[in-house]
Design a protein around this motif. Sequence first.
Motif, PDB file in Angstrom:
ATOM      1  N   HIS A   1       7.877  10.698   8.790  1.00 22.09           N
ATOM      2  CA  HIS A   1       8.164   9.293   7.981  1.00 22.09           C
ATOM      3  C   HIS A   1       7.274   8.241   8.868  1.00 22.09           C
ATOM      4  CE1 HIS A   1      11.203  11.793   6.548  1.00 22.09           C
ATOM      5  NE2 HIS A   1      11.268  11.134   5.574  1.00 22.09           N
ATOM      6  N   CYS A   2       6.698   7.450   8.334  1.00 19.11           N
ATOM      7  CA  CYS A   2       6.136   6.352   9.081  1.00 19.11           C
ATOM      8  C   CYS A   2       7.001   5.313   9.701  1.00 19.11           C
ATOM      9  CB  CYS A   2       5.098   5.440   8.054  1.00 19.11           C
ATOM     10  SG  CYS A   2       5.789   4.543   6.953  1.00 19.11           S
ATOM     11  N   PRO A   3       6.449   4.676  10.701  1.00 19.01           N
ATOM     12  CA  PRO A   3       7.046   3.539  11.281  1.00 19.01           C
ATOM     13  C   PRO A   3       7.882   2.807  10.412  1.00 19.01           C
ATOM     14  CG  PRO A   3       4.854   3.735  12.461  1.00 19.01           C
ATOM     15  CD  PRO A   3       5.117   4.666  11.122  1.00 19.01           C
ATOM     16  N   ARG A   4       7.294   2.373   9.210  1.00 16.69           N
ATOM     17  CA  ARG A   4       7.906   1.313   8.522  1.00 16.69           C
ATOM     18  C   ARG A   4       9.092   2.039   7.742  1.00 16.69           C
ATOM     19  NH1 ARG A   4       4.318  -0.807   3.943  1.00 16.69           N
ATOM     20  NH2 ARG A   4       4.244   1.103   3.272  1.00 16.69           N
ATOM     21  N   CYS A   5       9.005   3.279   7.427  1.00 18.44           N
ATOM     22  CA  CYS A   5      10.217   3.855   6.673  1.00 18.44           C
ATOM     23  C   CYS A   5      11.248   4.058   7.755  1.00 18.44           C
ATOM     24  CB  CYS A   5       9.686   5.293   6.338  1.00 18.44           C
ATOM     25  SG  CYS A   5       8.862   5.181   4.416  1.00 18.44           S
ATOM     26  N   VAL A   6      10.797   4.644   8.909  1.00 25.01           N
ATOM     27  CA  VAL A   6      11.863   4.782   9.875  1.00 25.01           C
ATOM     28  C   VAL A   6      12.683   3.326  10.171  1.00 25.01           C
ATOM     29  CG1 VAL A   6      12.013   5.438  12.463  1.00 25.01           C
ATOM     30  CG2 VAL A   6      10.648   6.406  11.188  1.00 25.01           C
ATOM     31  N   GLN A   7      12.016   2.251  10.497  1.00 23.00           N
ATOM     32  CA  GLN A   7      12.698   1.065  10.367  1.00 23.00           C
ATOM     33  C   GLN A   7      13.445   0.709   9.250  1.00 23.00           C
ATOM     34  OE1 GLN A   7       9.992  -2.346  11.024  1.00 23.00           O
ATOM     35  NE2 GLN A   7      11.705  -3.628  11.604  1.00 23.00           N
ATOM     36  N   GLU A   8      13.019   1.036   8.163  1.00 17.63           N
ATOM     37  CA  GLU A   8      13.889   0.766   7.029  1.00 17.63           C
ATOM     38  C   GLU A   8      15.155   1.487   6.841  1.00 17.63           C
ATOM     39  OE1 GLU A   8      11.265   0.816   3.347  1.00 17.63           O
ATOM     40  OE2 GLU A   8      10.220  -1.223   4.162  1.00 17.63           O
TER      41      GLU A   8
ATOM     42  N   ASP B   1      14.846  -1.418  -0.494  1.00 15.06           N
ATOM     43  CA  ASP B   1      13.425  -1.569  -0.709  1.00 15.06           C
ATOM     44  C   ASP B   1      13.099  -3.051  -0.707  1.00 15.06           C
ATOM     45  OD1 ASP B   1      12.931   1.350  -0.603  1.00 15.06           O
ATOM     46  OD2 ASP B   1      12.771   1.350  -2.537  1.00 15.06           O
ATOM     47  N   GLU B   2      12.291  -3.274   0.245  1.00 13.90           N
ATOM     48  CA  GLU B   2      11.889  -4.683   0.231  1.00 13.90           C
ATOM     49  C   GLU B   2      10.398  -4.675  -0.449  1.00 13.90           C
ATOM     50  OE1 GLU B   2      11.291  -5.982   4.174  1.00 13.90           O
ATOM     51  OE2 GLU B   2      13.569  -5.667   4.749  1.00 13.90           O
ATOM     52  N   ASP B   3       9.531  -3.824  -0.292  1.00  8.32           N
ATOM     53  CA  ASP B   3       8.386  -4.103  -1.148  1.00  8.32           C
ATOM     54  C   ASP B   3       7.614  -2.768  -1.496  1.00  8.32           C
ATOM     55  OD1 ASP B   3       5.305  -3.833  -0.573  1.00  8.32           O
ATOM     56  OD2 ASP B   3       6.116  -4.067   1.744  1.00  8.32           O
ATOM     57  N   GLU B   4       7.586  -2.550  -2.888  1.00  2.86           N
ATOM     58  CA  GLU B   4       7.109  -1.549  -3.473  1.00  2.86           C
ATOM     59  C   GLU B   4       5.634  -1.687  -3.729  1.00  2.86           C
ATOM     60  OE1 GLU B   4       9.193   0.349  -6.716  1.00  2.86           O
ATOM     61  OE2 GLU B   4      10.961  -0.047  -5.780  1.00  2.86           O
TER      62      GLU B   4
ATOM     63  N   CYS C   1       2.822   9.581   5.002  1.00  2.67           N
ATOM     64  CA  CYS C   1       4.402   9.429   5.155  1.00  2.67           C
ATOM     65  C   CYS C   1       4.957  10.470   4.078  1.00  2.67           C
ATOM     66  CB  CYS C   1       5.071   8.418   5.020  1.00  2.67           C
ATOM     67  SG  CYS C   1       6.653   8.043   5.129  1.00  2.67           S
ATOM     68  N   ASP C   2       6.021  10.921   4.277  1.00  2.00           N
ATOM     69  CA  ASP C   2       6.978  11.751   3.579  1.00  2.00           C
ATOM     70  C   ASP C   2       8.071  11.195   2.806  1.00  2.00           C
ATOM     71  OD1 ASP C   2       5.489  14.215   3.668  1.00  2.00           O
ATOM     72  OD2 ASP C   2       6.381  14.571   5.615  1.00  2.00           O
ATOM     73  N   GLY C   3       8.047   9.830   3.186  1.00  2.00           N
ATOM     74  CA  GLY C   3       9.342   9.130   2.805  1.00  2.00           C
ATOM     75  C   GLY C   3       9.343   8.874   1.123  1.00  2.00           C
ATOM     76  N   ASP C   4      10.315   8.594   0.578  1.00  2.00           N
ATOM     77  CA  ASP C   4      10.181   8.263  -0.774  1.00  2.00           C
ATOM     78  C   ASP C   4       9.716   7.101  -1.201  1.00  2.00           C
ATOM     79  OD1 ASP C   4      12.226  10.390  -1.050  1.00  2.00           O
ATOM     80  OD2 ASP C   4      13.867   8.960  -0.871  1.00  2.00           O
ATOM     81  N   GLU C   5       8.734   7.571  -2.164  1.00  2.00           N
ATOM     82  CA  GLU C   5       7.836   6.463  -2.914  1.00  2.00           C
ATOM     83  C   GLU C   5       6.963   5.591  -1.898  1.00  2.00           C
ATOM     84  OE1 GLU C   5       9.811   3.932  -5.657  1.00  2.00           O
ATOM     85  OE2 GLU C   5      11.041   5.551  -6.163  1.00  2.00           O
ATOM     86  N   CYS C   6       6.605   6.501  -0.541  1.00  2.00           N
ATOM     87  CA  CYS C   6       5.694   5.937   0.553  1.00  2.00           C
ATOM     88  C   CYS C   6       4.661   6.670   0.398  1.00  2.00           C
ATOM     89  CB  CYS C   6       6.448   5.782   1.667  1.00  2.00           C
ATOM     90  SG  CYS C   6       5.614   4.803   3.043  1.00  2.00           S
ATOM     91  N   SER C   7       3.386   6.233   0.339  1.00  2.00           N
ATOM     92  CA  SER C   7       2.259   6.836   0.712  1.00  2.00           C
ATOM     93  C   SER C   7       1.411   6.584   1.905  1.00  2.00           C
ATOM     94  CB  SER C   7       1.467   6.843  -0.502  1.00  2.00           C
ATOM     95  OG  SER C   7       1.244   5.514  -0.915  1.00  2.00           O
ATOM     96  N   ALA C   8       2.214   5.778   2.871  1.00  2.00           N
ATOM     97  CA  ALA C   8       1.300   5.101   4.058  1.00  2.00           C
ATOM     98  C   ALA C   8       0.599   6.259   4.669  1.00  2.00           C
ATOM     99  CB  ALA C   8       2.203   4.235   4.737  1.00  2.00           C
ATOM    100  N   GLY C   9      -0.484   6.102   5.298  1.00  2.00           N
ATOM    101  CA  GLY C   9      -1.277   6.918   6.230  1.00  2.00           C
ATOM    102  C   GLY C   9      -1.316   6.364   7.662  1.00  2.00           C
TER     103      GLY C   9
END
Length: 69
Positions: free
Chosen positions: A9-16, A23-26, A52-60
């Motif tokens: 999980h990317c740093p943003r998903c870990v923080q959230e 979900d602040e920003d889709e 990222c393997d987070g739900d609805e996250c496709s950050a690289g």
Amino acid sequence: NSPPEGEWHCPRCVQENSSSGEDEDEDDDGDHTSCEACASKESTQSKVMLLCDGDECSAGWHVGCLPNK
């Protein structure tokens, strides 16, 4: 640095996940293959791109661009 095994999980998903959990920003325009840190889309053996393997996250993120803990 070597890529992690299993889910990542990317740093943003870990923080959230550790904060409010809302979900602040889709931001899902379908093409998030560039690195969040350096904006490069390059993915080679020396610059491995993690998605990222987070739900609805496709950050690289490149493994080498991840913030140090």
